[in-house]
Motif scaffolding. Sequence first.
Motif, PDB file in Angstrom:
ATOM      1  N   LYS A   1     -14.866  -6.037  -9.376  1.00  0.00           N
ATOM      2  CA  LYS A   1     -14.151  -7.303  -9.437  1.00  0.00           C
ATOM      3  C   LYS A   1     -12.751  -7.108  -9.998  1.00  0.00           C
ATOM      4  CE  LYS A   1     -16.304 -10.807 -11.176  1.00  0.00           C
ATOM      5  NZ  LYS A   1     -17.170 -11.640 -12.071  1.00  0.00           N
ATOM      6  N   SER A   2     -12.623  -6.200 -10.952  1.00  0.00           N
ATOM      7  CA  SER A   2     -11.310  -5.944 -11.544  1.00  0.00           C
ATOM      8  C   SER A   2     -10.344  -5.394 -10.508  1.00  0.00           C
ATOM      9  CB  SER A   2     -11.450  -4.959 -12.707  1.00  0.00           C
ATOM     10  OG  SER A   2     -10.175  -4.604 -13.210  1.00  0.00           O
ATOM     11  N   THR A   3     -10.816  -4.462  -9.671  1.00  0.00           N
ATOM     12  CA  THR A   3      -9.946  -3.880  -8.638  1.00  0.00           C
ATOM     13  C   THR A   3      -9.515  -4.938  -7.643  1.00  0.00           C
ATOM     14  OG1 THR A   3     -10.964  -1.698  -8.845  1.00  0.00           O
ATOM     15  CG2 THR A   3      -9.814  -2.175  -6.788  1.00  0.00           C
ATOM     16  N   VAL A   4     -10.468  -5.781  -7.221  1.00  0.00           N
ATOM     17  CA  VAL A   4     -10.145  -6.843  -6.260  1.00  0.00           C
ATOM     18  C   VAL A   4      -9.136  -7.814  -6.868  1.00  0.00           C
ATOM     19  CG1 VAL A   4     -11.061  -8.835  -5.014  1.00  0.00           C
ATOM     20  CG2 VAL A   4     -12.312  -6.668  -5.008  1.00  0.00           C
ATOM     21  N   SER A   5      -9.359  -8.200  -8.119  1.00  0.00           N
ATOM     22  CA  SER A   5      -8.461  -9.139  -8.777  1.00  0.00           C
ATOM     23  C   SER A   5      -7.054  -8.571  -8.905  1.00  0.00           C
ATOM     24  CB  SER A   5      -9.006  -9.490 -10.165  1.00  0.00           C
ATOM     25  OG  SER A   5      -8.107 -10.342 -10.859  1.00  0.00           O
ATOM     26  N   ARG A   6      -6.970  -7.314  -9.314  1.00  0.00           N
ATOM     27  CA  ARG A   6      -5.649  -6.692  -9.488  1.00  0.00           C
ATOM     28  C   ARG A   6      -4.954  -6.493  -8.146  1.00  0.00           C
ATOM     29  NH1 ARG A   6      -4.950  -5.006 -14.667  1.00  0.00           N
ATOM     30  NH2 ARG A   6      -3.305  -3.510 -14.176  1.00  0.00           N
ATOM     31  N   ALA A   7      -5.738  -6.202  -7.115  1.00  0.00           N
ATOM     32  CA  ALA A   7      -5.155  -6.043  -5.778  1.00  0.00           C
ATOM     33  C   ALA A   7      -4.586  -7.371  -5.281  1.00  0.00           C
ATOM     34  CB  ALA A   7      -6.203  -5.509  -4.805  1.00  0.00           C
ATOM     35  N   LEU A   8      -5.333  -8.446  -5.472  1.00  0.00           N
ATOM     36  CA  LEU A   8      -4.879  -9.760  -5.019  1.00  0.00           C
ATOM     37  C   LEU A   8      -3.674 -10.252  -5.805  1.00  0.00           C
ATOM     38  CD1 LEU A   8      -8.328 -11.527  -4.517  1.00  0.00           C
ATOM     39  CD2 LEU A   8      -6.732 -10.816  -2.722  1.00  0.00           C
ATOM     40  N   ASN A   9      -3.530  -9.771  -7.031  1.00  0.00           N
ATOM     41  CA  ASN A   9      -2.408 -10.199  -7.863  1.00  0.00           C
ATOM     42  C   ASN A   9      -1.239  -9.223  -7.837  1.00  0.00           C
ATOM     43  OD1 ASN A   9      -3.088 -12.799  -9.395  1.00  0.00           O
ATOM     44  ND2 ASN A   9      -4.965 -11.614  -9.620  1.00  0.00           N
ATOM     45  N   GLY A  10      -1.330  -8.189  -6.982  1.00  0.00           N
ATOM     46  CA  GLY A  10      -0.197  -7.316  -6.747  1.00  0.00           C
ATOM     47  C   GLY A  10       0.124  -6.335  -7.846  1.00  0.00           C
ATOM     48  N   TYR A  11      -0.841  -5.943  -8.649  1.00  0.00           N
ATOM     49  CA  TYR A  11      -0.561  -4.995  -9.722  1.00  0.00           C
ATOM     50  C   TYR A  11      -0.146  -3.645  -9.162  1.00  0.00           C
ATOM     51  CZ  TYR A  11      -2.193  -8.065 -13.446  1.00  0.00           C
ATOM     52  OH  TYR A  11      -2.320  -9.096 -14.345  1.00  0.00           O
ATOM     53  N   ALA A  12       0.799  -3.012  -9.849  1.00  0.00           N
ATOM     54  CA  ALA A  12       1.389  -1.764  -9.352  1.00  0.00           C
ATOM     55  C   ALA A  12       0.411  -0.591  -9.393  1.00  0.00           C
ATOM     56  CB  ALA A  12       2.644  -1.418 -10.161  1.00  0.00           C
ATOM     57  N   ASP A  13      -0.657  -0.672 -10.209  1.00  0.00           N
ATOM     58  CA  ASP A  13      -1.586   0.445 -10.299  1.00  0.00           C
ATOM     59  C   ASP A  13      -2.607   0.464  -9.155  1.00  0.00           C
ATOM     60  OD1 ASP A  13      -2.889  -1.834 -11.121  1.00  0.00           O
ATOM     61  OD2 ASP A  13      -4.028  -0.856 -12.711  1.00  0.00           O
ATOM     62  N   ILE A  14      -2.517  -0.503  -8.256  1.00  0.00           N
ATOM     63  CA  ILE A  14      -3.383  -0.549  -7.074  1.00  0.00           C
ATOM     64  C   ILE A  14      -2.585  -0.085  -5.863  1.00  0.00           C
ATOM     65  CG2 ILE A  14      -4.822  -1.998  -5.604  1.00  0.00           C
ATOM     66  CD1 ILE A  14      -5.864  -1.692  -8.464  1.00  0.00           C
ATOM     67  N   SER A  15      -3.127   0.858  -5.114  1.00  0.00           N
ATOM     68  CA  SER A  15      -2.395   1.419  -3.980  1.00  0.00           C
ATOM     69  C   SER A  15      -2.149   0.357  -2.910  1.00  0.00           C
ATOM     70  CB  SER A  15      -3.171   2.586  -3.366  1.00  0.00           C
ATOM     71  OG  SER A  15      -4.341   2.123  -2.712  1.00  0.00           O
ATOM     72  N   GLU A  16      -1.110   0.581  -2.119  1.00  0.00           N
ATOM     73  CA  GLU A  16      -0.763  -0.360  -1.053  1.00  0.00           C
ATOM     74  C   GLU A  16      -1.898  -0.499  -0.053  1.00  0.00           C
ATOM     75  OE1 GLU A  16       1.745  -3.022   1.141  1.00  0.00           O
ATOM     76  OE2 GLU A  16       1.683  -2.308  -0.933  1.00  0.00           O
ATOM     77  N   SER A  17      -2.572   0.612   0.286  1.00  0.00           N
ATOM     78  CA  SER A  17      -3.660   0.553   1.267  1.00  0.00           C
ATOM     79  C   SER A  17      -4.823  -0.293   0.747  1.00  0.00           C
ATOM     80  CB  SER A  17      -4.145   1.965   1.611  1.00  0.00           C
ATOM     81  OG  SER A  17      -4.625   2.631   0.451  1.00  0.00           O
TER      82      SER A  17
END
Length: 345
Positions: free
Chosen positions: A23-39
């Motif tokens: 859930k943390s990865t999904v949340s950070r991805a949806l909120n555009g955090y820089a530590d989540i890869s573009e893909s």
Amino acid sequence: MKAGSQRLRVTISDVSEALGLTKSTVSRALNGYADISESTRLRVRRAADKMGYRPLSHAQAIRTGRTKSLGLVIQMADHDAQRPFLAEFLSGLSQGASEEGWTLTIAASDSPETTFETFRTMIADRKADGFILPRTMSDDPRVKLLRASGIPFVLFGRCEDPAGCAWYDVLGEDAMQDAVRHLVALGHRRIGFINGGMQYTYGHLRREGFLTAMAEAGLKIEPEHMRENAVTIQDGEVSAHEILDSSPTPTAIVCAVDMAALGVYRAAATRGLQIGHDLSVIAYDGIQDGAHVTPQLTTYSVDYTHSGRRLSALLIRRVMGEPVETLRETAQARFLNRGSTGPPA
């Protein structure tokens, strides 16, 4: 969503379970955090869109401290507040924001005083996480206000003091240099220049571009062939008459904005001069009006929809914490070689 579930709203848990991500990865991805890869970010966004996931905006604002809204204050007192390209610009801003799941909040002011009051109210009420500032001024009080408030912003233009400034700008100075070179190649040696508003950064940049190209060509710069602060058709007409009253008369005029160039058309008509034959004219902006005069205006066109999209993208990245030094982009205007330039008569 799990089989048999009575929930009507798709949640982050549903998306994370479908993708096999936390859930943390999904949340950070949806909120555009820089530590989540573009893909990963794109994969999560597409899955969320397909599943119909929509965040609860008020809960998200409480959790992140962000409203996911970009602010724009339109200054109605400006000479071109209803400028022809405003719809394209707003469309680009909205598209760019929407692609990232953000919104665009627009306010209007009718005076310099109410402009700052509008900014302060929007900041206090948390109406926007950051602001787009169009038509940057050489000494811009909006920049000073937002710097002091610690609110992210991005300029449509550049400023003399780059501290804390992200921007997207089209290189008008390069267009002015290219305009002079175009006229020189046609055989012109006496070239006038009608500049736009000198309170704006673009006025100084375009003036330097013109002067640089004239010096490179070894051409004399006649003070009586230069005017400034011409931002309307009427301004351009008055400036053109003053320039054409000089001796020797220039055979071509470069205009920093299209509206001034349309004023040159009017002045030429009253003097019985044929644009493109007796007097060459070349300008900058690419507004539709230039395509509806005879001959069509030779100009440098700006893609305002694309500009709006880039400004939204840069501001979102700025709000998410990227340093301003990585958020400065420039582009070239597109040359539209039409019928208003030709060899000197």
